[in-house]
Motif scaffolding. Structure first.
Motif, PDB file in Angstrom:
ATOM      1  N   ARG A 547      26.010  40.981  31.695  1.00 50.52           N
ATOM      2  CA  ARG A 547      25.790  42.157  32.541  1.00 50.52           C
ATOM      3  C   ARG A 547      24.565  41.985  33.422  1.00 50.52           C
ATOM      4  NH1 ARG A 547      26.607  45.809  27.223  1.00 50.52           N
ATOM      5  NH2 ARG A 547      28.899  45.980  27.257  1.00 50.52           N
ATOM      6  N   MET A 560      26.199  49.383  35.083  1.00 48.48           N
ATOM      7  CA  MET A 560      27.379  49.370  35.944  1.00 48.48           C
ATOM      8  C   MET A 560      28.449  48.428  35.395  1.00 48.48           C
ATOM      9  SD  MET A 560      29.102  50.330  38.580  1.00 48.48           S
ATOM     10  CE  MET A 560      27.902  51.302  39.492  1.00 48.48           C
ATOM     11  N   PHE A 561      28.050  47.458  34.593  1.00 51.44           N
ATOM     12  CA  PHE A 561      28.990  46.451  34.106  1.00 51.44           C
ATOM     13  C   PHE A 561      29.272  46.601  32.606  1.00 51.44           C
ATOM     14  CE2 PHE A 561      26.489  44.896  37.669  1.00 51.44           C
ATOM     15  CZ  PHE A 561      27.503  44.749  38.605  1.00 51.44           C
ATOM     16  N   GLY A 567      29.782  51.906  34.057  1.00 45.34           N
ATOM     17  CA  GLY A 567      30.930  51.246  34.657  1.00 45.34           C
ATOM     18  C   GLY A 567      32.257  51.570  34.012  1.00 45.34           C
ATOM     19  N   PHE A 600      37.291  49.336  33.290  1.00 45.91           N
ATOM     20  CA  PHE A 600      36.221  49.604  34.248  1.00 45.91           C
ATOM     21  C   PHE A 600      36.725  50.446  35.418  1.00 45.91           C
ATOM     22  CE2 PHE A 600      34.845  45.812  32.026  1.00 45.91           C
ATOM     23  CZ  PHE A 600      33.486  46.038  31.832  1.00 45.91           C
ATOM     24  N   ALA A 604      32.774  49.364  39.643  1.00 42.38           N
ATOM     25  CA  ALA A 604      32.283  48.212  38.885  1.00 42.38           C
ATOM     26  C   ALA A 604      33.071  46.955  39.224  1.00 42.38           C
ATOM     27  CB  ALA A 604      32.363  48.504  37.384  1.00 42.38           C
TER      28      ALA A 604
END
Length: 762
Positions: A547, A560-561, A567, A600, A604
């Protein structure tokens, strides 16, 4: 998808009714598999770990049988049954009701015992209700699960949980300073606010300065209506002390409802003690007072099964002749599968997977039903070769009662009794999922498959043994059935500890040795800890570095990941699947349409690293990711996974889907960066094909060559033959075991006298 051709049909144009026909199975890694399983026979399904055995037997055949059987019930009944989705298969013909006998625990709580699981205790209760002197009443008066029979103090559990106050509070701190240190009571939590907003305490005063009344109020008081509560106090609430709230919230609830970290913290804060009123017998004084031939029901529950047979058979009264014969018959069945060392009062959660499975088999043997399909999950697990023949006899008995028996197994001794063999492979994961052999045992022995090669060979006895670098001495130690023993573990070599099931091997090496020496790493058979979101990537510790690599490349936060954070898809909460509750119908689980199963959200997935987005990276296998990432924090742990033979796993595969052998190797992968340690492996070949076992031996050798001391508790002859030093525990199980019957190099073991035969795997 192209449909698979039908197997040989009967004259009516459909598969013959004397066999179960699977057409086009595609569960997990199965590649459009079509097989036939003869009815009224023993079929063994084998193959390397991860080849697709469980996907075929449990996730396709057993699942479809149970699904169709459940559909025969009314909707309101199906609503209360486990949900079984339709497997990914074109068709399964001529199924019979399937009974799955797996290695899951028999009971999740201590109210389930060997006696209740086998229904022997029901007969014992009936016996005491008719002959017990003085009389205590009907059968229920001897039930620890009934208010009429249970001990009032422990409610039939045999033990009481006492809360260690000093582990819950820090007397040097104030409430505002975090004096309540248990998870859920820490500053800022809603439980913490129930004390600081009550108006009953000086929130900045250290607990050691509390008066006796303040201390009692904090810990024990209930039902108080605060006179001057703070603004955060719920208007309708009454005060409840720390201890009653803790007991209500964490002790008097089903343990499975607690998160893993909270359950572990509860274990640290609670001391379990034998009930002082019943002495652990679970029953009230009236039930415990009844006697038959001078023995009470608690005495019966504490006797080993093998000895209880003689006690039960000595009860001679025409009134209970049928009851006594039923008790003796079931006890003899337990002895017949090598469980004579157990007691009827043994909690079922404390049984190993192999022990639990054999208890289930004994229970099914007492059934008069026939025409069923029994699905067995590696019944040889945890068994010494001397006990495997007993299980084989039991499997044949199930077949001879008119049933079909399908066994997932690696043990050559179990494969040897097969009427039919299905071998899957040739490899694991994406390299498996195909039928590489189907036929009789003679054909398997000449087949050009990993299993065929394995049944033709045995690992030779090791001759080039290592020279020990000293010894670890344990003297005059004992626990459970292990008497006062002394033994030595040579340092810097591979030691195998063997003996029949229940002989005391695990007690010796996973309890006595660590207590005497310390700094012992025990890698046991317990499941890998984690939630349904846990994956090989999270277990190996590479998710956060992955990430961060994405985050640095795009100047955004690592969250976000994360599918569990910013995400994550809002529709499925980052799970990739959505479950729909259809009122009285079975819930339906489908791939999330919003994220298409990627977990996701689109924002993302818009970011890429070297041409791949986060979902594509996590879908890589371990081997693929090793090539993709050159960062040491990512490539290093992945290399360890690949080294233990798990390169075929995808980074995002749920840990809950891994086989027993895969979980063992996952734990092993963490240990290769150390030297000078002492490692104890508790039956690491569990769930492993012979090919994987040889790979495991090479890994253990590598761990030893790095300067570690490795001890393996094992029955597998391929492992024992490759050890430098062997310790035999026995000679029998339970009270007949617990002694060191052999210590020496493997060359001496091969020449051991016949008196060691119960412990010798050869």
């Amino acid at each position: 998808m192209k449909r698979t051709a039908w197997p040989t049909p009967d004259p009516a144009g459909q598969p013959a009714a004397d066999r179960i026909t699977v057409l086009g199975a595609r569960e997990h890694n199965l590649k459009n598999v079509t097989v036939e399983i003869p009815k009224g026979a023993v079929t063994v399904v084998t193959g390397v770990s991860g080849s697709g055995k469980s996907s075929l037997v449990f996730d396709t055949i057993a699942a479809e049988s149970q699904r169709q059987f459940y559909e025969t019930f009314p909707a309101y009944v199906r609503y209360r049954l486990p949900a079984v989705r339709r497997p990914d298969v074109d068709a399964v013909w001529h199924l019979s009701p399937a009974i799955v006998v797996d290695q899951r625990p028999l009971g999740r709580q201590t109210r389930s015992t060997v006696g209740t699981a086998t229904e022997v205790y029901t007969l014992v209760r009936l016996l005491f209700s008719r002959l017990g002197d003085p009389p205590a009443g009907e059968s229920t008066a001897f039930s620890f699960n009934d208010p009429r029979g249970m001990c009032d103090r422990c409610q039939g559990l045999g033990s009481v949980d006492e809360i260690d106050v000093e582990r819950l509070v820090d007397r040097e701190r104030s409430l505002n300073g975090g004096a309540l240190r248990f998870p859920g009571f820490t500053p800022g939590t809603y439980r913490w606010k129930r004390y600081v907003e009550s108006g009953l305490f000086d929130n900045d005063k250290p607990l050691r300065l509390y008066t006796g009344d303040e201390w009692h109020t904090l810990l024990h008081a209930t039902g108080i209506k605060p006179e001057r509560p703070g603004p955060g106090w719920p208007p309708t609430s009454t005060y409840e002390g720390v201890l009653p709230r803790f007991r209500r919230s964490f002790i008097d609830v089903h343990r499975d409802k607690l998160p893993a970290d909270v359950a572990a913290a509860v274990d640290e804060a609670v001391v379990r003690q034998t009930c002082p009123d019943c002495g652990g017998a679970r029953l009230n004084a009236t039930a415990l007072a009844a006697r038959i031939n001078g023995l009470g029901i608690a005495d019966w529950m504490a006797e080993e099964v093998e000895d209880l047979i003689e006690i039960a058979a000595a009860v001679d009264a025409p009134l209970v002749k049928g009851v006594v014969s039923g008790i003796v018959e079931r006890l003899e069945s337990l002895v017949g599968v090598g469980l004579g060392y157990l007691t009827l009062g043994r909690d079922t959660p404390s049984l190993s997977g192999g022990e639990a499975q054999r208890v289930k088999l004994v229970r099914h043997l007492g059934s008069s039903l026939s025409g069923l399909t029994y699905v067995l999950d590696e019944p040889s697990v945890g068994l010494h070769p001397a006990d495997v023949s007993r299980v084989n006899t039991l499997i044949r008995q199930l077949r001879d009662k008119g049933n079909t028996v399908v066994v997932v197994e690696h043990d050559p001794d179990v494969i040897a009794i097969a009427d039919h063999v299905i071998d899957l492979g040739p490899g694991a994961g994406v390299a498996g999922g195909e039928v590489v052999y189907s036929g009789d045992l003679a054909g398997l022995k000449s087949a050009d498959t990993p299993t065929g090669a394995s049944v033709r060979r045995r690992a030779p006895l090791k001759t080039d043994v290592r020279t020990p670098a000293g010894a670890i001495d344990v003297t005059h130690a004992g626990r459970h059935n292990v008497g006062e023993v002394s033994f030595s573990i040579p340092k810097g070599v591979l030691t195998a500890v063997t003996g029949v099931a229940g002989s005391g091997k695990s007690t010796l090496m996973t309890e006595i040795l660590p207590a005497a020496v310390g700094n012992v790493v025990v890698i046991d058979q317990a499941p890998v800890l984690g939630s349904r979101r846990s994956t090989p990537a999270s277990y190996a510790g590479v998710l956060d570095p992955i990430r961060r690599s994405f985050a640095r490349a795009h100047g955004v936060g690592p969250g976000m990941f994360s599918a569990n954070s910013d995400g994550g898809c809002p529709e499925c909460k980052g799970l990739g699947m959505v479950q729909h509750d259809l009122a009285f119908m079975d819930p339906v689980t489908i791939v999330c349409e919003s994220c298409d199963g990627t977990r996701f959200r689109p924002e993302a997935l818009a970011y890429s690293l070297r041409g791949r987005n986060i979902a594509e990276v996590l879908a890589m296998t371990v081997t693929e990711a090793m090539v993709f990432f050159d960062e040491p924090r990512i490539a290093g742990p992945l290399r360890m996974l690949d080294r233990v033979g798990l390169g075929y796993l995808s980074l995002n595969q749920p840990l809950t889907t891994l086989s027993g052998g895969e979980r063992q190797r996952l734990k092993l992968a963490r240990e290769f960066e150390t030297a000078g340690g002492i490692y104890v492996f508790d039956e690491p070949t569990t769930g492993l094909h012979q090919v994987d076992t040889l790979r495991l031996v090479r890994l253990l050798d590598r761990l030893v060559d790095q300067g570690n001391t490795v001890i393996v508790i094992e029955h597998d002859i391929d492992v024992i033959n490759r050890a430098d030093w062997i310790i035999g525990v026995g000679p029998g199980a339970g009270r007949h075991g617990g002694r060191i019957v052999f210590e020496g190099p493997s060359a001496m073991w091969a020449q051991a006298p016949p008196s060691f035969s119960m412990s010798c795997p050869g």
